[in-house]
Design an enzyme around this catalytic site. Structure first.
Site, PDB file in Angstrom:
ATOM      1  N   GLY A 142       0.661  -1.476   0.148  1.00  0.00           N
ATOM      2  CA  GLY A 142       0.066  -0.434   0.363  1.00  0.00           C
ATOM      3  C   GLY A 142       0.856   0.842   0.292  1.00  0.00           C
ATOM      4  O   GLY A 142       2.347   0.917  -0.370  1.00  0.00           O
TER       5      GLY A 142
ATOM      6  N   LYS B 253       0.509 -10.104  -0.455  1.00  0.00           N
ATOM      7  CA  LYS B 253      -0.463 -10.860  -0.907  1.00  0.00           C
ATOM      8  C   LYS B 253      -1.749 -10.632  -1.943  1.00  0.00           C
ATOM      9  O   LYS B 253      -2.501 -11.132  -1.930  1.00  0.00           O
ATOM     10  CB  LYS B 253      -1.377 -11.054   0.511  1.00  0.00           C
ATOM     11  CG  LYS B 253      -2.099 -10.422   1.082  1.00  0.00           C
ATOM     12  CD  LYS B 253      -3.192 -10.749   2.594  1.00  0.00           C
ATOM     13  CE  LYS B 253      -4.391  -9.920   2.769  1.00  0.00           C
ATOM     14  NZ  LYS B 253      -5.146 -10.054   3.868  1.00  0.00           N
TER      15      LYS B 253
ATOM     16  N   SER C  36      -3.873  -2.904  -2.995  1.00  0.00           N
ATOM     17  CA  SER C  36      -3.715  -2.841  -1.830  1.00  0.00           C
ATOM     18  C   SER C  36      -5.127  -2.040  -1.868  1.00  0.00           C
ATOM     19  O   SER C  36      -5.061  -1.190  -2.822  1.00  0.00           O
ATOM     20  CB  SER C  36      -2.583  -2.310  -1.228  1.00  0.00           C
ATOM     21  OG  SER C  36      -1.376  -2.971  -2.070  1.00  0.00           O
TER      22      SER C  36
ATOM     23  N   ALA D 243      -8.750   5.170  -0.282  1.00  0.00           N
ATOM     24  CA  ALA D 243      -8.241   6.387   0.540  1.00  0.00           C
ATOM     25  C   ALA D 243      -8.589   7.051   0.018  1.00  0.00           C
ATOM     26  O   ALA D 243      -8.276   7.508  -1.453  1.00  0.00           O
ATOM     27  CB  ALA D 243      -7.181   6.732   0.890  1.00  0.00           C
TER      28      ALA D 243
ATOM     29  N   PHE E   4     -11.310  19.654   6.436  1.00  0.00           N
ATOM     30  CA  PHE E   4     -11.340  18.377   6.935  1.00  0.00           C
ATOM     31  C   PHE E   4     -11.746  18.699   8.072  1.00  0.00           C
ATOM     32  O   PHE E   4     -11.061  19.070   9.018  1.00  0.00           O
ATOM     33  CB  PHE E   4     -10.221  17.554   6.254  1.00  0.00           C
ATOM     34  CG  PHE E   4     -10.419  16.292   5.482  1.00  0.00           C
ATOM     35  CD1 PHE E   4     -11.214  16.235   3.686  1.00  0.00           C
ATOM     36  CD2 PHE E   4     -10.676  15.269   5.952  1.00  0.00           C
ATOM     37  CE1 PHE E   4     -11.163  15.533   3.401  1.00  0.00           C
ATOM     38  CE2 PHE E   4     -10.915  14.202   5.307  1.00  0.00           C
ATOM     39  CZ  PHE E   4     -10.738  13.983   3.390  1.00  0.00           C
TER      40      PHE E   4
ATOM     41  N   GLN F 201     -10.973   2.862  15.116  1.00  0.00           N
ATOM     42  CA  GLN F 201     -11.553   4.454  14.061  1.00  0.00           C
ATOM     43  C   GLN F 201     -13.313   3.958  13.510  1.00  0.00           C
ATOM     44  O   GLN F 201     -13.409   3.121  12.958  1.00  0.00           O
ATOM     45  CB  GLN F 201     -11.196   5.417  12.851  1.00  0.00           C
ATOM     46  CG  GLN F 201     -11.756   6.365  12.376  1.00  0.00           C
ATOM     47  CD  GLN F 201     -10.894   7.900  11.861  1.00  0.00           C
ATOM     48  OE1 GLN F 201     -10.804   7.268  10.683  1.00  0.00           O
ATOM     49  NE2 GLN F 201     -11.109   8.754  12.945  1.00  0.00           N
TER      50      GLN F 201
ATOM     51  N   HIS G  54     -15.781   5.570  11.139  1.00  0.00           N
ATOM     52  CA  HIS G  54     -16.035   6.691   9.736  1.00  0.00           C
ATOM     53  C   HIS G  54     -18.048   6.462   9.779  1.00  0.00           C
ATOM     54  O   HIS G  54     -17.628   6.241  10.022  1.00  0.00           O
ATOM     55  CB  HIS G  54     -15.162   6.210   8.756  1.00  0.00           C
ATOM     56  CG  HIS G  54     -15.284   7.359   7.463  1.00  0.00           C
ATOM     57  ND1 HIS G  54     -16.948   7.771   6.816  1.00  0.00           N
ATOM     58  CD2 HIS G  54     -14.480   8.404   7.103  1.00  0.00           C
ATOM     59  CE1 HIS G  54     -16.281   9.115   5.969  1.00  0.00           C
ATOM     60  NE2 HIS G  54     -14.552   8.720   5.750  1.00  0.00           N
TER      61      HIS G  54
ATOM     62  N   LEU H  64     -16.891   3.274   2.295  1.00  0.00           N
ATOM     63  CA  LEU H  64     -16.840   4.944   2.451  1.00  0.00           C
ATOM     64  C   LEU H  64     -17.238   5.973   1.871  1.00  0.00           C
ATOM     65  O   LEU H  64     -17.211   5.551   0.719  1.00  0.00           O
ATOM     66  CB  LEU H  64     -15.279   4.538   2.122  1.00  0.00           C
ATOM     67  CG  LEU H  64     -14.256   6.126   3.196  1.00  0.00           C
ATOM     68  CD1 LEU H  64     -14.616   5.996   4.513  1.00  0.00           C
ATOM     69  CD2 LEU H  64     -13.299   6.125   2.826  1.00  0.00           C
TER      70      LEU H  64
ATOM     71  N   GLU I  71     -15.314  11.812   4.173  1.00  0.00           N
ATOM     72  CA  GLU I  71     -15.423  13.007   4.498  1.00  0.00           C
ATOM     73  C   GLU I  71     -15.262  14.633   4.183  1.00  0.00           C
ATOM     74  O   GLU I  71     -16.406  15.407   4.187  1.00  0.00           O
ATOM     75  CB  GLU I  71     -14.617  12.953   6.085  1.00  0.00           C
ATOM     76  CG  GLU I  71     -14.812  14.195   6.488  1.00  0.00           C
ATOM     77  CD  GLU I  71     -13.509  14.014   7.814  1.00  0.00           C
ATOM     78  OE1 GLU I  71     -13.275  12.741   8.280  1.00  0.00           O
ATOM     79  OE2 GLU I  71     -12.924  15.152   7.853  1.00  0.00           O
TER      80      GLU I  71
ATOM     81  N   ARG J  83     -14.442  12.702  13.785  1.00  0.00           N
ATOM     82  CA  ARG J  83     -15.040  11.599  12.993  1.00  0.00           C
ATOM     83  C   ARG J  83     -15.417  10.862  13.802  1.00  0.00           C
ATOM     84  O   ARG J  83     -16.606  10.330  13.995  1.00  0.00           O
ATOM     85  CB  ARG J  83     -14.293  10.357  12.613  1.00  0.00           C
ATOM     86  CG  ARG J  83     -13.543  10.802  10.731  1.00  0.00           C
ATOM     87  CD  ARG J  83     -13.413  10.607  10.255  1.00  0.00           C
ATOM     88  NE  ARG J  83     -12.529  11.227   8.950  1.00  0.00           N
ATOM     89  CZ  ARG J  83     -12.022  10.148   8.229  1.00  0.00           C
ATOM     90  NH1 ARG J  83     -10.614   8.973   8.413  1.00  0.00           N
ATOM     91  NH2 ARG J  83     -11.704  11.117   7.419  1.00  0.00           N
TER      92      ARG J  83
ATOM     93  N   HIS K 220     -13.068   1.240   9.888  1.00  0.00           N
ATOM     94  CA  HIS K 220     -12.799   2.823   9.315  1.00  0.00           C
ATOM     95  C   HIS K 220     -11.003   2.322   9.298  1.00  0.00           C
ATOM     96  O   HIS K 220     -10.387   2.163   8.486  1.00  0.00           O
ATOM     97  CB  HIS K 220     -12.870   3.793   9.168  1.00  0.00           C
ATOM     98  CG  HIS K 220     -12.297   4.256   7.788  1.00  0.00           C
ATOM     99  ND1 HIS K 220     -12.303   4.044   6.454  1.00  0.00           N
ATOM    100  CD2 HIS K 220     -11.174   5.556   7.639  1.00  0.00           C
ATOM    101  CE1 HIS K 220     -11.857   4.810   5.777  1.00  0.00           C
ATOM    102  NE2 HIS K 220     -11.013   5.963   6.914  1.00  0.00           N
TER     103      HIS K 220
ATOM    104  N   ARG L 124      -7.934   9.613  15.016  1.00  0.00           N
ATOM    105  CA  ARG L 124      -7.202   9.718  13.768  1.00  0.00           C
ATOM    106  C   ARG L 124      -8.155  10.654  13.371  1.00  0.00           C
ATOM    107  O   ARG L 124      -9.343  10.346  13.369  1.00  0.00           O
ATOM    108  CB  ARG L 124      -6.659   8.832  13.415  1.00  0.00           C
ATOM    109  CG  ARG L 124      -6.151   9.696  11.597  1.00  0.00           C
ATOM    110  CD  ARG L 124      -5.580   8.393  10.993  1.00  0.00           C
ATOM    111  NE  ARG L 124      -6.829   7.872  10.293  1.00  0.00           N
ATOM    112  CZ  ARG L 124      -7.588   8.223   9.089  1.00  0.00           C
ATOM    113  NH1 ARG L 124      -7.009   9.054   8.460  1.00  0.00           N
ATOM    114  NH2 ARG L 124      -8.383   7.179   8.513  1.00  0.00           N
TER     115      ARG L 124
ATOM    116  N   GLY M 118      -9.167  12.957   9.919  1.00  0.00           N
ATOM    117  CA  GLY M 118      -9.026  12.624   8.619  1.00  0.00           C
ATOM    118  C   GLY M 118      -8.398  13.139   7.683  1.00  0.00           C
ATOM    119  O   GLY M 118      -7.952  14.252   8.379  1.00  0.00           O
TER     120      GLY M 118
END
Lengths: 582, 271
Positions: free
Chosen positions: A15, A41, A47, A52, A122, A236, A238, A248, A251, A282, A352, A393, A395
């Site tokens: 990722g 994997k 990923s 996001a 945000f 978290q 979301h 998702l 935000e 969040r 999330h 966390r 956003g």
């Protein structure tokens, strides 16, 4: 004897954090450089960082009023003061350079009129500092990094190769065992340095924004190697997961001006966060939504049985939605049949982001139970806990963390390889043979399976959705811990029913569920232990934050009987905890 | 409709039928997951994000290459759904195909920003100024999720495995159209070959099947235009005409100048 493959550096996970680390190692190395391998994997580019959406936080325009200090403050306040403040400072200081680095590597950032990089508001940020490329930020960042790596020939990729264990002996990383899915071959990757960058564990829940591959494998690797994992009870949720799957909805939809509305037509955030409204952090918004639903002001989806509220974008108009939120429109239309230009979107909080993870120091080096760095082992991104997110966390801080820490770790590894510390490649250890035994003789045993791994997985998700969701209490968590332990016991009866060597997904599923059960136990037990409410961990029976007893990180280490817990202090260098209001 | 049957073409060409209960909103991926988890744990297929962005679950559904996760069963208008692996890619197991040659084509077109000054690109703190209309020239080609549907649908790929293919050409064009890139000459040379852009028969299948609305057929036409311009300019150059920048005024040859940077960093001390 298990076949060995040698590299100087292996990166487990492909990722954002993994690819950024790889790019940093390659861009700092001259000549043929160290021998680098990326193991995933999935195939590379699959990923879940590609999922996001909304933005990446960075202070790009201090001359216009933003500041590193402000970004740090927002992050620490957002974390409900559980973040380590020295880590936060390092993080915010490096974010701006990362935005520009990606820009020079081809990132299609959305632009201001004068051609400079644009930013949007945000949640929890007191300045418009979410750098964005429409509403596909993670996807474009992945494309940019993946494409950048195509410039180099001196690295190897092991797509669709599942790492089953890491070998750490005498405080030193020696290598990792893995199954190549294409052939079923079991191999031992020997390396001087490794990064675990495998993401979070959102799949412990059923209603989740994460891809089906986000099963916490890397966190499980460290845990099963006896290393401490930190703050796992902080998950978290979301606020805006699309009914019925939990996909998702960024935000950024609220950043662009979207409203949250209950069944009475009220913008209910007025009750909970009158100044920030929909752009409160969040955890605050998710709790508000669940309160509205709990008090009978939600809607109900007859087909799925799920309760929800509305995310209303209609007043933004077609033009703005098409220009700034095209992916949201696409997802909403494809997966719930709602055109946000015409109708409000049905949403509820969705699992999330894993705030916790593998305990690392400020350079991303994995720490052991005595807080000593394991030689040759790093972790980065969602799999790691630095901790900059603490209990919640903000956003746009996760993609930023992946980039910043991918880079930090890449640089640290290059330094490490050049120093005398770089240990010679390890020999095959007895741990490798016993791991092969666990995976193959253990799971393929020639007896009828007494338990169905998919039934166990479904049951686990049900438990987590029910009792370890936005609001928690002693009774639910006690049940959850007991039920997860029962599932762990049942897991011993699981056998792999597909006998094939080639792409045996039944084996992969079985290994993943084994890890998920162990992590779920840590999450539920950690949540039961923590008798306070802080950030993403909200206890109905202990609704207040308790700094006297709980301003500390949870550490969990694996024992045969389940996790053993200890605690570590929070690093406070800039701001003392105060009441958190929005 | 309360029942649905998936007829899956598995390794060795076996056609296996699976009967499932249909639920409103069910996708082909939902059905495949249910098969593996409840009926047949040996069924091989890839999947991950289940939201049409990771590119894992490409397969041939009712004769058309599609992403299983975003294909609603209800739109297929049949209760027996034929599912096969993607075409033009070797089958490794059931619906799992070998994507390595496809990924190698992507790499072969040098899909990254090329600059004469690589140090500025890799180790500076600058940014290039790019206008929104300049972003729009390449943005739609950047939507590519590398799922391989266009490659599988392309009749030319089926006949000529050495053909670079619609995905890679579109990515090459994506960088040609990026004002930050200075690799235009190299890109032209990579595409102006017998297995390059001229191989395309303009069937348009690539653009028809793309799940992200990328238009590779357009990219191929645009790339051809660039090549013809280059040939034309060479001829003109022989008769003494002045070459002009090819994509937009002065931008491509020069690269975009980063604006000056005039603020420091980390000036705040810790409290």
């Amino acid at each position: 004897m298990v076949e060995a493959i040698d590299h100087d550096v292996i990166i487990v996970g492909s990722g954002l954090a993994g690819l950024r680390a790889a790019a940093q190692v390659l861009s700092l190395s001259s000549g043929s450089g160290p021998s680098l391998a990326v193991i995933s994997k999935l195939a590379l580019m699959r990923s879940h960082s590609v999922g996001a959406e909304g933005g990446t936080a960075a202070v790009l325009y201090p001359e216009e009023g933003d500041s590193l200090e402000l970004h740090a403050w927002d992050t620490i306040k957002g974390s409900d003061f559980l973040a380590d403040q020295d880590s936060v400072w390092k993080f915010v200081s490096l974010c701006p350079e990362e935005m520009r680095q990606l820009e020079r590597w081809g990132m299609p950032w959305s632009r201001r009129e004068d051609g400079r990089i644009a930013q949007r508001p945000f949640g929890g940020h007191s300045y418009d500092r979410a750098t964005f490329a429409q509403d596909k930020v993670g996807f474009f960042e992945m494309r940019t990094l993946y494409d950048k790596l195509q410039e180099y020939d001196n690295w190897s990729r092991y797509d669709e190769t599942f790492v089953t264990s890491i070998v750490v002996e005498d405080g030193t990383f020696k290598g990792c065992t893995a199954i190549e899915l294409k052939t079923g071959r079991f191999v031992f990757f020997r390396a001087k340095a490794a990064v675990i960058a495998t993401g979070g564990a959102g799949q412990l829940w059923k209603f989740t924004a994460t891809s089906t591959s986000v099963t916490g494998d890397g966190i499980g690797l460290a845990y099963r190697a006896g290393l401490p994992i930190e703050d796992m009870e902080f998950m978290q949720f979301h606020p805006t997961g699309l009914i019925p799957r939990g996909i998702l909805i960024t935000e950024g939809a609220r950043g662009e001006g979207g409203y949250l509305v209950n069944s009475k037509g009220e913008r209910f955030m007025e009750r909970y966060a009158p100044s920030k409204m929909e752009l409160a952090p969040r955890d605050v918004v998710s709790r508000s939504i669940m309160k509205e639903i709990g008090e009978g002001r939600g809607f109900k989806d007859e087909d799925s049985g799920l309760s929800f509220v509305h995310l209303d974008l209609r007043h933004l108009g077609r033009e703005k939605i098409d220009a700034k939120l095209p992916f949201i429109k696409e997802l909403s239309m494809k997966f719930t049949g709602v055109d946000p230009v015409e109708e409000p979107i049905p949403i509820k909080p969705t699992a999330h982001y894993t705030m916790g993870g593998i305990r690392v120091d400020g350079n991303g080096r994995v720490l052991d139970e005595r807080s000593q760095a394991v030689r040759g082992l790093w972790a980065a991104g969602e799999a790691a806990c630095v901790s900059i997110h603490g209990a919640n966390r903000l956003g746009a801080n996760s993609t930023a963390e992946c980039l910043v820490y991918g880079r930090i770790v890449g640089e640290d590894i290059v330094r490490y390889l050049a120093s005398d510390n770089a240990h010679p490649l390890g020999n095959d250890s007895s741990l490798v043979a016993s791991e092969e035994d666990r995976v193959f003789r253990g799971l393929f045993r020639n007896e009828t399976s007494s338990e169905d791994v998919y039934v166990l997985k479904a049951k686990l998700k049900e438990i987590m959705d029910k009792s370890v969701y936005v609001f928690r209490d002693e009774e639910g968590l006690t049940d959850a811990v007991r039920e997860v332990k029962e599932l762990k016991e049942k897991y011993r009866g699981v056998r792999v029913t597909d006998g094939s060597k080639v792409f045996n997904y039944n084996l992969l599923d079985t290994l993943e569920v084994g890890v998920m059960l162990e992590l779920a136990e840590v999450v539920a037990q950690g949540a039961l232990n923590r008798r306070e409410s802080r950030g993403g961990h909200a206890r109905l029976d202990y609704p207040q934050r308790d700094d006297t007893n709980w301003l500390k990180h949870t550490l969990a280490r694996r024992t045969e009987d389940g996790p053993s817990f200890s605690f570590a202090p929070v690093c406070i260098t800039m701001w003392k905890p105060v009441e958190r209001k929005y | 409709m309360d029942k649905v049957t998936l007829e899956v073409v598995r390794s060795g060409g076996r056609r296996i039928r699976y009967d499932l209960r249909y639920r409103k909103g069910m996708t082909v991926l939902d059905a495949l997951i249910e098969i593996r988890e409840k009926l047949d744990s040996s069924l091989g297929y890839r999947h991950s994000c289940r939201m049409g962005i990771c590119g894992s679950c490409g397969m041939t559904i009712e004769g058309v290459p599609r992403l299983a996760c975003q294909t609603q069963i209800s739109i297929l208008k049949t209760d027996v759904i034929r599912v096969e692996p993607l075409h033009s890619m070797g089958v490794m197991r059931d619906l799992v195909v070998d994507i390595a040659p496809f990924m190698a084509m992507h790499k072969s077109v040098k899909p990254y920003i090329m600059r004469r000054n690589t140090d500025e690109r890799d180790h500076s703190d600058r940014e290039y100024r790019v206008l929104s209309e300049e972003v729009r020239r390449f943005l739609q080609f950047d939507y590519c999720i590398m799922c391989g549907l266009c490659y599988s649908a392309c009749p030319t790929v089926a006949l000529d495995p050495a053909y670079i293919g619609p995905q890679a050409i579109a990515q090459s064009y994506r960088y040609m159209a990026d004002p930050r890139d200075e690799g235009w000459d190299q890109r032209i040379d990579l595409l102006d070959t017998s297995h390059g852009v001229w191989r395309c028969h303009v069937a348009g299948a690539c653009s028809f099947v793309c799940p992200k609305d990328v238009d590779p057929a357009k990219a191929i036409q645009m790339a051809r235009k660039e090549i013809l311009k280059k040939r034309l300019l060479r001829r003109k150059a022989r008769v003494g005409a002045q070459p002009v920048p090819l994509l937009s005024s002065g931008v491509v040859k020069q690269g975009v100048k980063p604006p000056p940077f005039d603020f420091g960093k980390g000036s705040v001390s810790r409290k």
